[in-house]
Motif scaffolding. Structure first.
Motif, PDB file in Angstrom:
ATOM      1  N   ARG A   1       2.757  -1.419   4.473  1.00  0.00           N
ATOM      2  CA  ARG A   1       1.412  -1.999   4.347  1.00  0.00           C
ATOM      3  C   ARG A   1       1.486  -3.338   3.628  1.00  0.00           C
ATOM      4  NH1 ARG A   1      -1.180   2.377   2.845  1.00  0.00           N
ATOM      5  NH2 ARG A   1      -1.923   2.760   4.971  1.00  0.00           N
ATOM      6  N   LEU A   2       2.281  -3.412   2.575  1.00  0.00           N
ATOM      7  CA  LEU A   2       2.414  -4.668   1.827  1.00  0.00           C
ATOM      8  C   LEU A   2       3.183  -5.705   2.640  1.00  0.00           C
ATOM      9  CD1 LEU A   2       3.116  -3.188  -1.707  1.00  0.00           C
ATOM     10  CD2 LEU A   2       1.048  -4.352  -0.952  1.00  0.00           C
ATOM     11  N   HIS A   3       4.208  -5.275   3.344  1.00  0.00           N
ATOM     12  CA  HIS A   3       4.964  -6.195   4.196  1.00  0.00           C
ATOM     13  C   HIS A   3       4.049  -6.808   5.254  1.00  0.00           C
ATOM     14  CE1 HIS A   3       7.536  -7.227   7.695  1.00  0.00           C
ATOM     15  NE2 HIS A   3       8.402  -7.610   6.776  1.00  0.00           N
TER      16      HIS A   3
ATOM     17  N   GLY B   1       0.177  -0.189  -2.695  1.00  0.00           N
ATOM     18  CA  GLY B   1       0.343   0.056  -1.273  1.00  0.00           C
ATOM     19  C   GLY B   1      -0.634   1.062  -0.705  1.00  0.00           C
ATOM     20  N   ARG B   2      -1.483   1.641  -1.539  1.00  0.00           N
ATOM     21  CA  ARG B   2      -2.531   2.553  -1.080  1.00  0.00           C
ATOM     22  C   ARG B   2      -3.685   1.754  -0.456  1.00  0.00           C
ATOM     23  NH1 ARG B   2      -1.169   8.121  -1.220  1.00  0.00           N
ATOM     24  NH2 ARG B   2       0.576   8.251  -2.684  1.00  0.00           N
ATOM     25  N   PRO B   3      -4.298   2.266   0.615  1.00  0.00           N
ATOM     26  CA  PRO B   3      -5.309   1.482   1.329  1.00  0.00           C
ATOM     27  C   PRO B   3      -6.509   1.079   0.482  1.00  0.00           C
ATOM     28  CG  PRO B   3      -5.226   3.760   2.136  1.00  0.00           C
ATOM     29  CD  PRO B   3      -4.019   3.544   1.290  1.00  0.00           C
ATOM     30  N   GLY B   4      -6.937   1.944  -0.446  1.00  0.00           N
ATOM     31  CA  GLY B   4      -8.087   1.607  -1.277  1.00  0.00           C
ATOM     32  C   GLY B   4      -7.786   0.591  -2.349  1.00  0.00           C
ATOM     33  N   ARG B   5      -6.508   0.267  -2.525  1.00  0.00           N
ATOM     34  CA  ARG B   5      -6.096  -0.704  -3.542  1.00  0.00           C
ATOM     35  C   ARG B   5      -5.650  -2.022  -2.932  1.00  0.00           C
ATOM     36  NH1 ARG B   5      -2.397   3.652  -6.975  1.00  0.00           N
ATOM     37  NH2 ARG B   5      -4.145   4.755  -7.960  1.00  0.00           N
TER      38      ARG B   5
END
Length: 327
Positions: free
Chosen positions: A99-101, A279-283
């Motif tokens: 997700r971060l990449h 890397g969590r979607p809500g963050r």
């Protein structure tokens, strides 16, 4: 003359510089910094890649991971596996990293990876993504293990440093030029300098600008890191509770630093990221919001890698006055 305070007197009393400590630093007169294109702030995103290098019985360790645990109140399990902790770290490698990449490459943001050697060896697919990222990512060393090195002996730590340098060479075909042990001891910097190939280390939180250590046979560059502008605050009581809080804090920090830069005192800002945390979607939405905010400043904010900051400092602020761009 005998001290009138014999029970509390120490030879280091009143000293502002002693051993490796310096409580004065640049004070009110920091160096005149000319970041590229007249930037007011050098902004560096750091992606800590630790997943697979943490304490785990499956790695030959005597206990499970315990420090800054993502489960409030969870401690180490000595002699036992910690299934929840293992899966939290697994999430970082399996989902959070990607997700971060995707975000950083989509937004065309360069970053520095603080990469744990053992973790790199366990995920060649992630390594390939780091290596091929555009803009180019810097892969710095985060040591061989995500350990607390406080009580690790010199021989073991020296071997770990050499081993992780070789891992980088094997995987990326080049050595790391930056080092962040993360949980070092008082000998770590000596061992980093002794190794001979590092441009800088970041095991310091002491300043908003790079500075030189003169403890060794040559000036050694320190590029301070941060525990404040860092998503680890999601993992501690009373820390960030959601991505919006993270974004607001980062925005406030950058805005203030830009204003300081406009008043003639440019600084740097680090943003610490972890695959299993932000890397969590809500963050990650908060991180995306901050990236857009930072890019809105145009040339006033130089979004860069740590090795670029190091090379700039060698060239423009080396203590012997020479224009050094490499070791």
């Amino acid at each position: 003359m005998a001290s009138p305070y014999p029970l509390s007197t120490h030879p280091n009393d009143t000293l502002s510089q002693y051993s490796s400590r310096d409580l004065v630093g640049y004070a009110s007169d920091p160096p005149t910094v000319s970041w590229p294109n007249g930037a007011k702030v050098a902004l560096n995103f750091v992606l800590n890649y630790e997943e697979g290098g943490e304490n785990c019985l499956l790695h030959g360790d005597g206990e499970s991971e315990k420090l800054l645990s993502e489960i409030v109140g969870a401690g180490a399990l000595v002699g036992q596996r910690h299934a929840n902790m293992e899966s939290l770290y697994d999430y970082g490698a399996r989902a959070g990293f990607w997700r971060l990449h995707e975000l950083l490459t989509r937004k065309q943001v360069p970053c520095t990876v603080f990469a744990v050697g053992m973790a790199l060896e366990r995920n060649p697919t992630a390594c390939q993504a780091m290596m091929s990222a555009t803009p180019k990512w810097e892969i710095a060393s985060h040591g061989y293990r995500w350990w607390d090195y406080q009580n690790v002996n010199e021989e073991t730590e020296r071997e770990h440093i050499a081993r992780t340098v070789q891992i980088h060479k094997n995987i990326f075909r080049e050595r790391p030029v930056g080092m962040y042990q993360g949980k070092p001891n008082v000998n770590t910097r000596k061992l980093v300098v002794e190794e001979g190939g590092f441009l800088y280390d970041s095991d310091s939180y002491a300043d908003d600008l790079p500075y030189w250590s003169h403890e060794f046979h040559k000036p050694h560059l320190i590029i301070p890191y941060t525990l404040a502008e860092n998503d680890m605050r999601f993992a501690i009581p009373n820390g960030f509770s959601h991505g919006g809080e993270f974004a607001k804090y980062l925005k406030d920090s950058l805005m203030y630093l830009v204003e300081e830069g406009k008043r003639g005192k440019p600084k740097m800002m680090s943003v610490g990221l972890h695959c299993r945390l932000v890397g969590r979607p809500g963050r990650v939405k908060g991180l995306e919001e901050f990236i857009d905010f930072a890019k809105s400043f145009g040339d006033d904010v130089w979004i860069c890698r740590r090795d670029e900051i190091a090379l700039h400092w060698y060239k423009n602020h080396h203590p012997d006055g020479s224009k050094k761009s490499s070791l």
